[in-house]
Each structure stands twice: as structure tokens, then as C-alpha cells.
Enzyme design. Sequence first.
Site, PDB file in Angstrom:
ATOM      1  N   ARG A  48      16.009 -15.829   2.684  1.00  0.00           N
ATOM      2  CA  ARG A  48      14.545 -15.782   2.576  1.00  0.00           C
ATOM      3  C   ARG A  48      13.885 -16.223   3.884  1.00  0.00           C
ATOM      4  O   ARG A  48      12.690 -16.044   4.078  1.00  0.00           O
ATOM      5  CB  ARG A  48      14.056 -16.617   1.388  1.00  0.00           C
ATOM      6  CG  ARG A  48      12.578 -16.435   1.073  1.00  0.00           C
ATOM      7  CD  ARG A  48      12.167 -16.770  -0.369  1.00  0.00           C
ATOM      8  NE  ARG A  48      12.991 -17.767  -1.002  1.00  0.00           N
ATOM      9  CZ  ARG A  48      12.940 -19.084  -0.768  1.00  0.00           C
ATOM     10  NH1 ARG A  48      12.076 -19.563   0.101  1.00  0.00           N
ATOM     11  NH2 ARG A  48      13.732 -19.909  -1.406  1.00  0.00           N
ATOM     12  N   TYR A  99      -9.170  -0.367   3.539  1.00  0.00           N
ATOM     13  CA  TYR A  99      -8.122  -0.045   2.584  1.00  0.00           C
ATOM     14  C   TYR A  99      -8.452  -0.670   1.215  1.00  0.00           C
ATOM     15  O   TYR A  99      -8.795  -1.855   1.146  1.00  0.00           O
ATOM     16  CB  TYR A  99      -6.782  -0.554   3.117  1.00  0.00           C
ATOM     17  CG  TYR A  99      -5.667  -0.267   2.176  1.00  0.00           C
ATOM     18  CD1 TYR A  99      -5.285   1.039   1.921  1.00  0.00           C
ATOM     19  CD2 TYR A  99      -5.024  -1.289   1.506  1.00  0.00           C
ATOM     20  CE1 TYR A  99      -4.275   1.317   1.024  1.00  0.00           C
ATOM     21  CE2 TYR A  99      -4.009  -1.023   0.609  1.00  0.00           C
ATOM     22  CZ  TYR A  99      -3.644   0.274   0.371  1.00  0.00           C
ATOM     23  OH  TYR A  99      -2.651   0.556  -0.528  1.00  0.00           O
ATOM     24  N   ASP A 170      -6.306  -4.615  11.262  1.00  0.00           N
ATOM     25  CA  ASP A 170      -5.345  -3.759  10.569  1.00  0.00           C
ATOM     26  C   ASP A 170      -5.184  -2.506  11.433  1.00  0.00           C
ATOM     27  O   ASP A 170      -6.103  -1.692  11.539  1.00  0.00           O
ATOM     28  CB  ASP A 170      -5.865  -3.412   9.167  1.00  0.00           C
ATOM     29  CG  ASP A 170      -4.864  -2.592   8.353  1.00  0.00           C
ATOM     30  OD1 ASP A 170      -4.069  -1.845   8.956  1.00  0.00           O
ATOM     31  OD2 ASP A 170      -4.899  -2.682   7.113  1.00  0.00           O
ATOM     32  N   LYS A 195       3.543   3.331   6.609  1.00  0.00           N
ATOM     33  CA  LYS A 195       2.869   4.559   7.039  1.00  0.00           C
ATOM     34  C   LYS A 195       3.528   5.110   8.303  1.00  0.00           C
ATOM     35  O   LYS A 195       4.663   5.507   8.270  1.00  0.00           O
ATOM     36  CB  LYS A 195       1.369   4.276   7.214  1.00  0.00           C
ATOM     37  CG  LYS A 195       0.745   3.488   6.049  1.00  0.00           C
ATOM     38  CD  LYS A 195       0.669   4.260   4.757  1.00  0.00           C
ATOM     39  CE  LYS A 195       0.290   3.408   3.545  1.00  0.00           C
ATOM     40  NZ  LYS A 195      -0.877   2.576   3.659  1.00  0.00           N
TER      41      LYS A 195
HETATM   42  C1  LIG Z   1      -1.396   1.447   2.941  1.00  0.00           C
HETATM   43  C2  LIG Z   1      -2.259   0.495   3.689  1.00  0.00           C
HETATM   44  C3  LIG Z   1      -2.173  -0.885   3.468  1.00  0.00           C
HETATM   45  C4  LIG Z   1      -1.252  -1.484   2.430  1.00  0.00           C
HETATM   46  O1  LIG Z   1       0.093  -1.295   2.749  1.00  0.00           O
HETATM   47  P1  LIG Z   1       1.291  -1.139   1.659  1.00  0.00           P
HETATM   48  O2  LIG Z   1       2.467  -0.961   2.531  1.00  0.00           O
HETATM   49  O3  LIG Z   1       0.952   0.021   0.785  1.00  0.00           O
HETATM   50  O4  LIG Z   1       1.312  -2.420   0.873  1.00  0.00           O
HETATM   51  C5  LIG Z   1      -2.987  -1.710   4.235  1.00  0.00           C
HETATM   52  N1  LIG Z   1      -3.853  -1.205   5.142  1.00  0.00           N
HETATM   53  C6  LIG Z   1      -3.976   0.116   5.368  1.00  0.00           C
HETATM   54  C7  LIG Z   1      -4.942   0.622   6.378  1.00  0.00           C
HETATM   55  C8  LIG Z   1      -3.188   1.009   4.642  1.00  0.00           C
HETATM   56  O5  LIG Z   1      -3.314   2.339   4.853  1.00  0.00           O
END
Ligand SMILES: *Cc1c(COP(=O)(O)O)cnc(C)c1O
Length: 356
Positions: A48, A99, A170, A195
Amino acid sequence: MDDGSRPLRFATRAVTAGRPPAAPDAPLNQPVVLASTYGSFGELEYGRYANPSWAAFEAALGELEGGTCVSFASGMAAVSAVLDLVPTGGTVVAPRHSYTGTVARLQELEARDAVRAAWVDITDTAAVIAAARGAALVWLESPTNPALELADVPAIVRGAHAAGALVAVDNTFATPLLQRPIEHGADLVVHSVTKYLAGHSDLLMGAVVATDPELVAKVTGARSLGGAVPSAFEAFLALRGLRTLPVRLERAQATAQRLVRRLEGHPGVTETRYPGFGAIVSIVLSDAAAADALVHGVRLWRAATSLGGVESSLERRRRWAGEAPTIPEGLVRLSVGLEDVDDLWEDLAAALPADS
Ligand SMILES: *Cc1c(COP(=O)(O)O)cnc(C)c1O
């Protein structure tokens, strides 16, 4: 770096960063290490806290973003770890279009008085800086999902720092290929590795990158005690994806730019939103019915949420109850992948309404 004598360019570092030292018979890449526990008195100790497959991914993404990377089980785990840095009752300045999971998490924290949220239009730099006075954290997403608005990151960082607030960006949509917020002074960069970085729609992972050792220690602690650790196999796959980020995203971006020019001239499309870079395009059709007809009418594009995979996908965002009411009902977000541009266009054109 190869020998430390000259800086290597981004595409080179995407391939070399986080690679084990060259040695006869050594694997060129860090293999998957499946272990819950390690021999005592070393650096790793317990699964962990550390894993060599995470460490290789983290070394690579950290080098590309310009900081120290801490990986998480998902993008939302990374988002949550950063929001947990805010002291109880502290204010978070956040984009009204961001998001949906980030918005929902902030609303949930607000509902139990853990934080106060100040929602802003991130294109209004003066308003964002004004809201940062007395705030603990300014959260930016740029481009925003799915409105594709842009924040003036350097100006907001200067204003927020003068007001004593941390800035987190982000960077999921742009990736470090197209935008490196730490170079503009941001304190924290957050990724949904799920992504573009991983890029094949086959895993969930997240990451936080920071330069201040104290922030890195806090985020690492949030992972160790929160327990949202990535799996070794997913970290291995994510690093494999990261190796091809420049070729994938440059190709997808070029295709997106060609599609945008055709969409802008299409009488069935009311509005095409594209920030000028990246491979996400949002189009607005006359209403929800027209948008649903497009989503159901395409054959090559896949109707699916999420984005950043090799395959092109699309979705009408307002089908989600959590999407902001200021996003038009007829908005369809396109995630442009790696198929041939003419095949993508012919498939879209056949399913678009003849006029609006
Ligand atoms: C998909 C996404 C998230 C969340 O990520 P997960 O991997 O689905 O938990 C956060 N910010 C943005 C801009 C996203 O497109």
C-alpha cells in the site's frame, strides 16, 4: 535524460523516462511486480506504500509534467486526495463547468461543511482572482469538460498566490504534451490517467504531480492511508500507453482540426467548440432529439462516455443528470481517435441533421 549533458525533447522523454538503467539481460521496461509485501529494511516494505511498477510510471509522468508524481487508483481518487488538502471549512474556487465527478465531490464535501465552494467562470480571470481572496485552493480545469473553455493559467496562478491560495490544475484534456501547468507556477497537477495518458480505454488510474516536498508528502500520505492505490498491472499498462502519447495525441489533434473545419461549414451544426488544440470537440445541435439521433445514427464512432482512447467516441453530455444545466441539451462531445479522418467524417456526416 540519457547522460545528463543536454535536455532531451518531449517525444524522446516520453520513451526514455522511468526506464530502468541499461544492463546486460535486464528488461528494457519495468515489468509488472505483483507483491503485497517486501523484505523488511528496504525502501518498499508494503504494497500500500510502494510498488516498482507504479514507481516507473510515476518517474515518467513526473518527468513529463516537471514534478514528483503520485499515482492513484482512478482520476477521482487523485481529485479527492487534492481536495483533502483543504482545511475543514476552507474555500475551494472551482469552475462551474468541470468534470461532473469533481463537481459532485465538491458538492458532497460542501453539504457536510467540510469545504465551501465558490463556483466561477474560469474564462473571467479577474473574477477567479477576486474569488481566490481568502480561499485555500483554486481548482482549474482547462480546457473545461465539456464546454472547452480556457483559463489564463499563468495570470490566475499569480493572482491566487498573491492571495495565499494553492492552485491545482486538472490537466486531463491537454496532457503534458500540450500544457505543463507547473511551468506556469501551479502547485498541483491532477490527471485522470484513464484518458489520454493510458489511451486505450482499458484501465482506470489517476495521478497528482507537485514540486513542493511537503505537498508531495501529504498527497502520498493521503494515498497510503486512503488506500486508493493503483494496481501494478494497470500502472504497467498506463506506462506502456504513455510511451506513445505524443504520436497518438498529435495524430488525433490533426484529425480533430480537420473535422472542425468541416463541422464549422455544416448547416446541421449550430456551434462547434474547439479550443484550437487537443482532440476533444464539442458540437451543439438544435436540441436533445437531434443530438440523440446523431449518437444513435453513427456506426464507426462509438456511443460511450469517457474519452482519450484510440477509438473515436461521442456522447450527448446532458443525458447525465449531474451535467451542468448551462451545458446545452444538444451538445455532443466528440473524442477524436486514430481512425482515418475521411472514414470518421463520412460516418458523422451521414448521421448529422441536414440543417438546424
Ligand atoms: C474522467 C475525468 C476525471 C475522473 O477520472 P476517473 O479516472 O474516471 O476517475 C477527472 N477529470 C477529468 C477532466 C476527467 O475527464
